[in-house]
Design a protein around this motif. Structure first.
Motif, PDB file in Angstrom:
ATOM      1  N   PHE A   9      32.907 -37.249-136.588  1.00 16.20           N
ATOM      2  CA  PHE A   9      33.100 -37.864-135.119  1.00 16.20           C
ATOM      3  C   PHE A   9      33.560 -36.835-133.941  1.00 16.20           C
ATOM      4  O   PHE A   9      33.185 -37.043-132.970  1.00 16.20           O
ATOM      5  N   VAL A  10      35.246 -35.984-134.607  1.00 14.20           N
ATOM      6  CA  VAL A  10      35.240 -34.889-133.886  1.00 14.20           C
ATOM      7  C   VAL A  10      35.764 -33.564-134.768  1.00 14.20           C
ATOM      8  O   VAL A  10      35.752 -33.936-136.179  1.00 14.20           O
ATOM      9  N   ALA A  11      35.374 -32.588-133.761  1.00 12.20           N
ATOM     10  CA  ALA A  11      34.922 -30.554-134.731  1.00 12.20           C
ATOM     11  C   ALA A  11      36.322 -30.461-134.902  1.00 12.20           C
ATOM     12  O   ALA A  11      36.356 -29.883-135.529  1.00 12.20           O
ATOM     13  N   GLY A  12      37.633 -31.348-134.735  1.00 13.61           N
ATOM     14  CA  GLY A  12      38.731 -30.614-134.495  1.00 13.61           C
ATOM     15  C   GLY A  12      40.057 -30.676-133.290  1.00 13.61           C
ATOM     16  O   GLY A  12      39.605 -31.032-132.884  1.00 13.61           O
ATOM     17  N   GLU A  13      40.835 -30.411-134.026  1.00 12.92           N
ATOM     18  CA  GLU A  13      42.116 -30.389-132.556  1.00 12.92           C
ATOM     19  C   GLU A  13      41.797 -28.923-131.487  1.00 12.92           C
ATOM     20  O   GLU A  13      42.600 -29.215-130.217  1.00 12.92           O
ATOM     21  N   THR A  14      41.521 -27.738-132.027  1.00 11.36           N
ATOM     22  CA  THR A  14      42.197 -26.463-131.618  1.00 11.36           C
ATOM     23  C   THR A  14      40.337 -26.508-130.753  1.00 11.36           C
ATOM     24  O   THR A  14      39.254 -26.504-131.505  1.00 11.36           O
ATOM     25  N   ALA A  15      40.410 -25.235-130.133  1.00 15.55           N
ATOM     26  CA  ALA A  15      39.062 -24.517-130.050  1.00 15.55           C
ATOM     27  C   ALA A  15      38.438 -23.769-130.305  1.00 15.55           C
ATOM     28  O   ALA A  15      37.108 -24.167-130.652  1.00 15.55           O
ATOM     29  N   PRO A  16      38.947 -22.984-130.855  1.00 16.33           N
ATOM     30  CA  PRO A  16      38.108 -21.920-132.687  1.00 16.33           C
ATOM     31  C   PRO A  16      37.612 -23.049-133.837  1.00 16.33           C
ATOM     32  O   PRO A  16      36.488 -23.199-133.440  1.00 16.33           O
ATOM     33  N   GLU A  17      38.186 -24.529-133.796  1.00 13.31           N
ATOM     34  CA  GLU A  17      37.247 -25.481-134.735  1.00 13.31           C
ATOM     35  C   GLU A  17      35.815 -25.804-134.030  1.00 13.31           C
ATOM     36  O   GLU A  17      34.890 -26.188-134.100  1.00 13.31           O
ATOM     37  N   ALA A  18      36.205 -25.983-132.248  1.00  7.54           N
ATOM     38  CA  ALA A  18      34.765 -26.497-131.579  1.00  7.54           C
ATOM     39  C   ALA A  18      34.007 -25.664-131.726  1.00  7.54           C
ATOM     40  O   ALA A  18      32.797 -25.949-131.802  1.00  7.54           O
ATOM     41  N   ILE A  19      34.066 -24.181-131.619  1.00 12.96           N
ATOM     42  CA  ILE A  19      33.511 -22.946-131.651  1.00 12.96           C
ATOM     43  C   ILE A  19      32.652 -23.009-132.490  1.00 12.96           C
ATOM     44  O   ILE A  19      31.277 -22.920-132.817  1.00 12.96           O
ATOM     45  N   ASP A  20      33.506 -23.235-133.815  1.00 14.16           N
ATOM     46  CA  ASP A  20      32.791 -23.280-135.309  1.00 14.16           C
ATOM     47  C   ASP A  20      31.349 -24.281-135.475  1.00 14.16           C
ATOM     48  O   ASP A  20      30.767 -23.621-135.825  1.00 14.16           O
ATOM     49  N   ARG A  21      32.111 -25.565-134.587  1.00 11.75           N
ATOM     50  CA  ARG A  21      31.171 -26.255-135.201  1.00 11.75           C
ATOM     51  C   ARG A  21      29.920 -26.376-134.206  1.00 11.75           C
ATOM     52  O   ARG A  21      28.509 -26.239-134.938  1.00 11.75           O
ATOM     53  N   ALA A  22      29.959 -25.389-132.900  1.00 10.32           N
ATOM     54  CA  ALA A  22      28.555 -25.205-132.489  1.00 10.32           C
ATOM     55  C   ALA A  22      28.211 -24.166-133.001  1.00 10.32           C
ATOM     56  O   ALA A  22      26.788 -24.291-133.000  1.00 10.32           O
ATOM     57  N   LEU A  23      28.240 -22.855-133.869  1.00  9.26           N
ATOM     58  CA  LEU A  23      28.333 -22.298-133.956  1.00  9.26           C
ATOM     59  C   LEU A  23      27.250 -22.257-135.681  1.00  9.26           C
ATOM     60  O   LEU A  23      26.152 -22.196-135.888  1.00  9.26           O
ATOM     61  N   GLU A  24      27.438 -23.792-136.152  1.00  8.15           N
ATOM     62  CA  GLU A  24      27.340 -24.229-137.722  1.00  8.15           C
ATOM     63  C   GLU A  24      25.315 -25.671-136.934  1.00  8.15           C
ATOM     64  O   GLU A  24      24.594 -25.569-137.618  1.00  8.15           O
ATOM     65  N   LEU A  25      26.309 -26.102-135.280  1.00  5.76           N
ATOM     66  CA  LEU A  25      25.055 -26.789-135.319  1.00  5.76           C
ATOM     67  C   LEU A  25      23.516 -26.291-135.014  1.00  5.76           C
ATOM     68  O   LEU A  25      22.335 -26.311-135.377  1.00  5.76           O
ATOM     69  N   GLU A  27      22.899 -23.300-136.160  1.00  2.87           N
ATOM     70  CA  GLU A  27      22.036 -22.824-137.340  1.00  2.87           C
ATOM     71  C   GLU A  27      21.267 -23.188-137.716  1.00  2.87           C
ATOM     72  O   GLU A  27      19.748 -23.239-138.229  1.00  2.87           O
ATOM     73  N   ARG A  28      21.497 -25.011-137.561  1.00  2.23           N
ATOM     74  CA  ARG A  28      20.404 -25.808-137.689  1.00  2.23           C
ATOM     75  C   ARG A  28      19.295 -26.578-136.303  1.00  2.23           C
ATOM     76  O   ARG A  28      18.757 -26.716-136.024  1.00  2.23           O
ATOM     77  N   GLY A  29      19.577 -25.435-135.410  1.00  5.00           N
ATOM     78  CA  GLY A  29      18.406 -25.484-134.238  1.00  5.00           C
ATOM     79  C   GLY A  29      18.598 -26.858-132.929  1.00  5.00           C
ATOM     80  O   GLY A  29      18.342 -27.221-132.242  1.00  5.00           O
ATOM     81  N   VAL A  30      20.422 -27.030-133.416  1.00  4.56           N
ATOM     82  CA  VAL A  30      20.661 -28.452-131.912  1.00  4.56           C
ATOM     83  C   VAL A  30      21.782 -27.626-131.196  1.00  4.56           C
ATOM     84  O   VAL A  30      22.805 -26.453-131.547  1.00  4.56           O
ATOM     85  N   SER A  31      22.153 -27.526-130.343  1.00  2.00           N
ATOM     86  CA  SER A  31      21.995 -27.003-129.383  1.00  2.00           C
ATOM     87  C   SER A  31      23.814 -27.707-129.521  1.00  2.00           C
ATOM     88  O   SER A  31      24.110 -29.228-129.765  1.00  2.00           O
ATOM     89  N   THR A  32      24.779 -26.687-128.283  1.00  2.00           N
ATOM     90  CA  THR A  32      25.819 -28.391-128.571  1.00  2.00           C
ATOM     91  C   THR A  32      26.570 -28.582-126.918  1.00  2.00           C
ATOM     92  O   THR A  32      26.263 -27.287-126.042  1.00  2.00           O
ATOM     93  N   ILE A  33      27.002 -29.676-126.746  1.00  2.00           N
ATOM     94  CA  ILE A  33      28.181 -29.850-125.525  1.00  2.00           C
ATOM     95  C   ILE A  33      29.415 -30.097-125.573  1.00  2.00           C
ATOM     96  O   ILE A  33      30.092 -31.004-126.778  1.00  2.00           O
ATOM     97  N   LEU A  34      30.333 -29.451-125.217  1.00  2.00           N
ATOM     98  CA  LEU A  34      31.578 -29.490-125.398  1.00  2.00           C
ATOM     99  C   LEU A  34      32.700 -29.886-125.011  1.00  2.00           C
ATOM    100  O   LEU A  34      32.610 -29.852-123.769  1.00  2.00           O
ATOM    101  N   ASN A  35      33.827 -31.347-125.949  1.00  2.05           N
ATOM    102  CA  ASN A  35      34.010 -31.800-124.292  1.00  2.05           C
ATOM    103  C   ASN A  35      35.520 -32.084-125.438  1.00  2.05           C
ATOM    104  O   ASN A  35      36.352 -32.184-126.108  1.00  2.05           O
ATOM    105  N   LEU A  36      36.483 -31.251-124.004  1.00  2.00           N
ATOM    106  CA  LEU A  36      38.257 -31.202-124.842  1.00  2.00           C
ATOM    107  C   LEU A  36      38.717 -32.905-124.576  1.00  2.00           C
ATOM    108  O   LEU A  36      38.598 -33.773-122.872  1.00  2.00           O
ATOM    109  N   LEU A  37      39.304 -33.296-125.595  1.00  2.00           N
ATOM    110  CA  LEU A  37      39.564 -35.085-125.465  1.00  2.00           C
ATOM    111  C   LEU A  37      40.759 -35.140-124.064  1.00  2.00           C
ATOM    112  O   LEU A  37      41.392 -33.987-124.286  1.00  2.00           O
ATOM    113  N   GLY A  38      40.807 -35.943-123.275  1.00  2.00           N
ATOM    114  CA  GLY A  38      41.619 -35.881-122.424  1.00  2.00           C
ATOM    115  C   GLY A  38      41.279 -36.597-120.851  1.00  2.00           C
ATOM    116  O   GLY A  38      40.470 -36.448-120.320  1.00  2.00           O
TER     117      GLY A  38
END
Length: 278
Positions: A9-25, A27-38
């Motif tokens: 449910f959570v991409a990781g603790e850091t922005a690079p991990e979140a960006i990696d998740r966005a890149l993976e998505l 590739e599968r045709g899904v876009s990303t909305i990134l939210n820094l938890l807080g």
């Protein structure tokens, strides 16, 4: 490190991990909305830190060539400290997005924040057209009027059923009544604007309803779902629709994970299966 159950449910603790998740998505045709938890800061310093983190995230996404949105919570950017603090921090994030051709979603929190959130959205969408979006909750009785007020504002709307336990005098509390209101909001939105409508729902019936309305009125809409919830359906839907996955990250992941599991029984079952490896 985020444990295996929560990392569904959570991409990781850091922005690079979140960006990696966005890149993976991507590739599968899904876009990303990134939210820094807080959220709900009592001092200005954490709000300013998250503001600056969002600015860096937008810049890093642009530099990496990743087309992903960001999503902020009003209390995360200082609304509990006052409207002026919130507006100033939000403006900084939105101005950066405008410079980088990015997009900022403003999440909706409980009913006490609705007016300040909508006022900020309207002002920023007017000065930075199609750079900002806001969430509207079907369980609030006021939302039909809010949608009518903002229908011509050049920004996006994310229509959701609503996750907050609001007082009965201002909200619909029965599931069937909330569903009825959600259908009406979809009908009004898709009949009165051609773009900028997001269906924030995992409910197949609502997505099908939106598709029928869009075809009837010649309108467009996108679908938004959470990371870790009905992901196979997200990838399937991406063949026919613009699909966005809401991807949270950051070191404040624990409370978010527990909320996701508590909200829906199927989320809890998913977490148990993940823990057991079945």
């Amino acid at each position: 490190m985020i444990p295996p159950i929560a990392d569904n449910f959570v991409a990781g603790e850091t922005a690079p991990e979140a960006i990696d998740r966005a890149l993976e998505l991507d590739e599968r045709g899904v876009s990303t909305i990134l939210n820094l938890l807080g959220e709900h800061y009592e001092r200005p310093e954490p709000a300013a830190e998250d503001r600056d983190a969002y600015v860096r995230l937008i810049e890093d996404l642009d530099d990496a060539g990743v087309e992903a949105c960001v999503s902020v919570k009003p209390s995360q950017l200082g609304l509990d400290l006052g409207k002026s603090t919130f507006r100033s921090n939000l403006e900084t994030v939105v101005e950066t997005a405008a410079e980088r051709d990015a997009f900022v979603w403003i999440d909706m929190e409980n009913h006490e924040t609705t007016d300040a959130t909508l006022d900020a959205f309207e002002a920023l969408a007017t000065t930075h057209e199609w750079t900002v979006g806001v969430c509207l909750q079907a369980n609030l009785k006021r939302t039909r009027k809010d949608l009518a007020r903002l229908i011509d504002v050049p920004g996006k709307f994310r229509l959701v059923k609503g996750a907050y336990d609001e007082p009965e005098d201002i909200s619909y509390t029965r599931k069937a009544r909330v569903n009825e209101e959600y259908r009406e909001l979809l009908r009004y939105a898709l009949a009165n604007r051609e773009r900028g409508i997001a269906v924030g729902s995992h409910d197949p019936a609502m997505i099908e309803h939106a598709g029928a309305l869009a075809a009837e009125h010649g309108a467009d809409f996108e679908i938004q779902m959470l990371m870790g919830v009905r992901e196979p359906a997200q990838f399937d839907l991406a063949a026919d629709y613009d699909v966005y996955q809401y991807v949270p990250y950051g070191d404040r992941w624990l409370s978010y994970f527990y909320r996701r599991v508590a909200e829906r029984r199927e989320n809890a079952l998913f977490a148990v299966r993940a823990a057991l490896g079945v």
